[in-house]
Write a protein that holds these residues in place. Sequence first.
Motif, PDB file in Angstrom:
ATOM      1  N   GLY A   1     -10.353  -4.136  10.970  1.00  0.00           N
ATOM      2  CA  GLY A   1      -9.419  -4.665  12.020  1.00  0.00           C
ATOM      3  C   GLY A   1      -8.302  -4.399  11.312  1.00  0.00           C
ATOM      4  O   GLY A   1      -7.101  -3.928  11.874  1.00  0.00           O
ATOM      5  N   GLY A   2      -7.972  -4.956  10.072  1.00  0.00           N
ATOM      6  CA  GLY A   2      -6.620  -4.613   9.409  1.00  0.00           C
ATOM      7  C   GLY A   2      -6.422  -3.271   9.191  1.00  0.00           C
ATOM      8  O   GLY A   2      -5.195  -2.990   9.147  1.00  0.00           O
ATOM      9  N   ILE A   3      -7.360  -2.408   8.814  1.00  0.00           N
ATOM     10  CA  ILE A   3      -6.987  -1.067   8.820  1.00  0.00           C
ATOM     11  C   ILE A   3      -6.440  -0.171   9.979  1.00  0.00           C
ATOM     12  O   ILE A   3      -5.419   0.557   9.734  1.00  0.00           O
ATOM     13  CB  ILE A   3      -8.316  -0.361   8.206  1.00  0.00           C
ATOM     14  N   VAL A   4      -7.234  -0.464  10.901  1.00  0.00           N
ATOM     15  CA  VAL A   4      -6.745   0.284  12.322  1.00  0.00           C
ATOM     16  C   VAL A   4      -5.524  -0.598  12.644  1.00  0.00           C
ATOM     17  O   VAL A   4      -4.675   0.241  13.257  1.00  0.00           O
ATOM     18  CB  VAL A   4      -7.692  -0.158  13.426  1.00  0.00           C
ATOM     19  N   GLN A   5      -5.047  -1.555  12.352  1.00  0.00           N
ATOM     20  CA  GLN A   5      -3.867  -2.167  12.726  1.00  0.00           C
ATOM     21  C   GLN A   5      -2.739  -1.482  11.958  1.00  0.00           C
ATOM     22  O   GLN A   5      -1.686  -1.173  12.266  1.00  0.00           O
ATOM     23  CB  GLN A   5      -3.729  -3.558  12.244  1.00  0.00           C
ATOM     24  N   VAL A   6      -3.146  -1.085  10.530  1.00  0.00           N
ATOM     25  CA  VAL A   6      -2.221  -0.235   9.892  1.00  0.00           C
ATOM     26  C   VAL A   6      -1.885   1.075  10.433  1.00  0.00           C
ATOM     27  O   VAL A   6      -0.767   1.663  10.647  1.00  0.00           O
ATOM     28  CB  VAL A   6      -2.407  -0.119   8.416  1.00  0.00           C
ATOM     29  N   ILE A   7      -2.902   1.552  11.062  1.00  0.00           N
ATOM     30  CA  ILE A   7      -2.874   3.050  11.582  1.00  0.00           C
ATOM     31  C   ILE A   7      -2.205   3.042  12.837  1.00  0.00           C
ATOM     32  O   ILE A   7      -1.353   3.743  13.141  1.00  0.00           O
ATOM     33  CB  ILE A   7      -4.275   3.436  11.923  1.00  0.00           C
ATOM     34  N   GLY A   8      -2.395   1.864  13.626  1.00  0.00           N
ATOM     35  CA  GLY A   8      -1.587   1.572  14.901  1.00  0.00           C
ATOM     36  C   GLY A   8      -0.330   1.355  14.963  1.00  0.00           C
ATOM     37  O   GLY A   8       0.602   1.825  15.463  1.00  0.00           O
ATOM     38  N   THR A   9       0.109   0.316  13.898  1.00  0.00           N
ATOM     39  CA  THR A   9       1.512   0.106  13.801  1.00  0.00           C
ATOM     40  C   THR A   9       2.360   0.634  12.857  1.00  0.00           C
ATOM     41  O   THR A   9       3.571   0.331  12.713  1.00  0.00           O
ATOM     42  CB  THR A   9       1.503  -1.486  13.533  1.00  0.00           C
ATOM     43  N   GLY A  10       1.482   1.327  11.995  1.00  0.00           N
ATOM     44  CA  GLY A  10       2.586   2.112  10.748  1.00  0.00           C
ATOM     45  C   GLY A  10       2.760   0.923   9.744  1.00  0.00           C
ATOM     46  O   GLY A  10       3.799   1.152   9.038  1.00  0.00           O
ATOM     47  N   ALA A  11       2.253  -0.250   9.633  1.00  0.00           N
ATOM     48  CA  ALA A  11       2.879  -1.428   8.414  1.00  0.00           C
ATOM     49  C   ALA A  11       1.715  -2.184   8.206  1.00  0.00           C
ATOM     50  O   ALA A  11       0.598  -2.585   9.201  1.00  0.00           O
ATOM     51  CB  ALA A  11       3.884  -2.005   9.220  1.00  0.00           C
TER      52      ALA A  11
END
Lengths: 330, 506, 319
Positions: C224-234
């Motif tokens: 979930g944290g990884i896809v968050q980085v992909i989605g929000t770019g941060a």
Amino acid sequence: MSSTLRQLIWPLAALALLLGFNAAFHPSFFHFQIHDGRLSGSIIDVLNQGAPVLLLALGMTLVIGTGGIDLSVGAIMAVAGAVAAAALREHAPVALAIAAALGAGAAAGVWNGSLVTLAGIPPIIATLILMVAGRGVAQLITHGETLLIKSDSAFNVIGRGVILGVPVPILIFLAAALGLSILVRLTALGLFIEAIGGNEQASRYAGVRVGPIRLAVYLLMGVLAAAAGLIDAADIAAADANNSGLYLELDAILAVVIGGTALTGGRFTLLGSIIGAIIIQTLSTTILSFGRNMPVELNLVIKAAVVLVVCLLQSSELRRLLTRTWRRSQ
Amino acid sequence: MSDPLIEMRGIVKTYPGVRALDGVDFTLHHGEVHALVGENGAGKSTLIRILTGAERRDAGRVLLEGSPIEPHTPVQAQRLGIATVYQEVNLVPDLSVAENIMLGREPRKAWGAIDRRAMDRRAEQVASGLGLHVDVTQPLRSCSIAVQQMVAVARAVDQKARALVLDEPTSSLDAGETEQLFALVRRLRGQGLGIVFITHFLEQVYEISDRITILRGGRCVGTHVADDLPRLALVSLMLGKAAEAAATRERGAGEVAPTAPRRLEARGLWRRGAVGPLDLTLRAGEVLGFAGLLGSGRSETVRLLFGVDVRSGGSLVINNRPIARHSPRRAIAAGMALAPEDRRAAGLVPELSVRENIMLAFQGARGWARRLGGREQNALAAKFVQALSISTPDLEKPVGQLSGGNQQKVILARWLLMEPGILLLDEPTRGIDIGAKQQIESLVDDLRAKGMAIIFISGELEEVVRVSQRIVVLRDRRAVAELTGADRHVHTVMQHIAGETGGKHV
Amino acid sequence: MTAALRRNWPLLGTALVLVVLYAAASLAFPGFASLYQFAHLFDDNATLGLAAVGMTFVILSGGIDLSVGAVIALASMVLALLMKDGGWSIWAAVPAVLAMGAALGACMGAIIHVFRLPPFLVTLAGMFLARGAALLLTPDKRIEMSSKAEIESLSSVLIQNFNLPAMVFLAAVALAWAALRFTRFGRTVYAIGSDESAARLMGLPTASTRIGIYAISALCATAGGIVQVIGTGAGDASAALLLELDAIAAVVIGGTVLAGGRGSVIGTLLGVLILAIITAIPSYHGTLNSWWTKIAIGLLLLVFVLLQRLSQRWAAGKT
């Protein structure tokens, strides 16, 4: 008396360790000053900033004593702050605003208590509902904004005032601690709470009113959480529905566990929980007082270690494993 | 002759302060149903726990078809072929019947996934091979207890069990379900399995078993072929002393005058699946004894009288006041007190002190606001600690740390403090030492003499006969006889328990 | 068929609520009932969904995991740090972060199992530890990554309107479903939650299963944290505050019983979609505000908990 002392020995040792650390590395921690007729110093700061957690820990001790738990207290704080701020905005008298907030806390407590006693829902689930919905209710009252309270309002005395040199939050906490100690030890409430947490079935057989006592405990918790919410709101002169009391329910539960009351209920100690809450607050104040050398967030990591150590100290399984290896090595 | 299936020789097990098993021998043959009987504390469950690896023995040998075995866990015992089916079925209620049979041995496809279809098919085969026809895909919790037990048996059989221990499997089954289970047991016996059958229903012992082993007080007091052992002999072996020897009554306390005020009157009192309907009258100044085997409905009756369980029907009058909605609080308010059978679960709050446990009911009746002062509490508690000679170093000692006898006296003190008119004592002397037992018996005598009405339950018939003026005999959850005057003989009581009155004989 | 219906009624209840909610929203707000919007429900809630999938394992086993929100934040920070300051390629960084998360979860599971400690307290410690570590990693608590070409290319992947986070979420649901249904591990998860001592007596591997359960929960949160980085770019150290609450709510609304033993990951998928719709509605309706979503989630939770309670009573009354 000796059994009480034995129960408190670990939390006291932890607090002593923490204070000793401060004495060695940060002696000014123990300085007191009178500044503008106001007592100040790190220890006063600990109690002043820790007042909300201390209040929550008091109520949580009783709830956990009955074998329950209340996850919603942080959300109740937010609701209470919102109610008070909204009332003040409508130019309600300060006393009425405070009464309304405390009433909201009581109502929340009755809601939790009813789900536990009448509907028979396990406390962790029953109070989870209000933990989820409570902040929504608070935002509903504030319409999603941070409601500012006029900075000259008498209300703010709750959070920032000083009486005879002592900050008002500390006085509120002391009054609550004293009142609650009297309530549980000079009435039979304490006995009933411990009996219910220790053996609910036996308590029923002995004719203890299990349901009403449970309900009363959640109600007290709700009122104390509302008081904590009032202090928080008055301190920052605003009701912040999003952040008031955020994760404080976990600190309160932690304080109770550190203080030596088992999560399974039964024998409880208000004094232990107070020490537990002071330990938690001292940790963050200690780290703060080291300024730039130590980041504030280290607090969380140390808290994690404290939780684990306390749990392991109370784990009979660890004791069993240790005695077994010890015997084998003999 | 080939080796017996299981042979246990000279088994000894000691717990702190108790010798639970004292050199017990037990032999199970292939293709027999062997009943293991005995009252509470006789050592049945300890023996079974040792056989199934749940407990380690202190001395003795266990042989499986002639070779010594040493199972350390129930799982190891299962691998050796010794399986147990408990009263509280030890299966996973949320999984399907098929899974419960196959769990841990599920057929798998080439790439490791469970082949559910093959699993269901295999389970279906196992079950129907045992005459159990159920939808194996339904969750276990939706099955009746009887079917759940048969599923547990099926699991054991599919694990190649050779010896099967059925630990009180029938206590919560009705007659039809019991018959279903017995059909299965007979089928397994026919296949050469050895079956240990534990129950407290004598009818069932005779219905299903080939041989009977009787345990009493941690010793084996005999193994008999079932057909050669009359019921009365069995009961007297279970309950101790030859019936004749114990027939003399020590306390010849006279009858209670029929004019003595009625304290309690029950008419047609019953509870579904538990007890009754039964009629009871209890007068001031009498001790009414309940005699019967475990599971006969003794405890269930006092629980109904005290309002712990809700009755399904019947009327109850306490001190001439009809009781409609009952609860322990109402019972206490009406002057009733109950020392429950299970002290630990329903009597004591172990971590609270002797003083707090004594004061609990008194304070409960006063309510939270009117706490009795510390000095009065200490005085009252000390008075009863002395009166009942409770040995404790001080009043603040956690009650969980006292011996069984002293714990029981703490519960008695709790109730005597309330000065009840009616006292219900459920097995007050079980598991306590002989001195404390005599003290409790003479206390009951004194209280009766002072006009208290008492119901006294004990598994020990001599004791019931000694203490009571009147005895109600319970069998199969019903009152089957009421004995007064000269009829109060251990022998007569046993006959009623065994169901051997009126010339009926096995 | 009726038996199957009766067995799955909690799931059907959830499905019914979802359908009614979706239909009502589609009628009320033009444009809601498009594939684009539907895909967005998954995109916007991929992190929550992944955490809820992991939480399903934990709750099925009768436990609880309070650490998932903090683990999401920690994972996002570590990933960003490895890639930005460490110069790792995403193909090296992602497995490393996943391994870290799984190890953290396995530690919690081992402590819970070996010392017989309440999951509540152990995962609370895990939450403090993970959140503290995430905040300590960099002074400014946030690492901007959107300029990174790898992230940019991943965040632009789209299949039928579904972007990468949504696909990871759906893949996790499918994998979890298969694992729970077709592996011994999965069946042992149910067995532990249903009756742990029975599971042990049946010779099931309770220790390794419990460790696996918490490892999976942390692994899902890490994903979930990884896809968050992909989605929000941060990477964001304050991300996913209180997300554990929503994850628990989604699982319970999905029909999984908090006491353990009963439920399914399909229910969790439906629960997440219900939360997604409730969260999305305020952006369509001017007068409805975001706080209503919290109240609505709380009420739904209440209804489902009460229904579970009633069905327990009903089942108890029947036997």
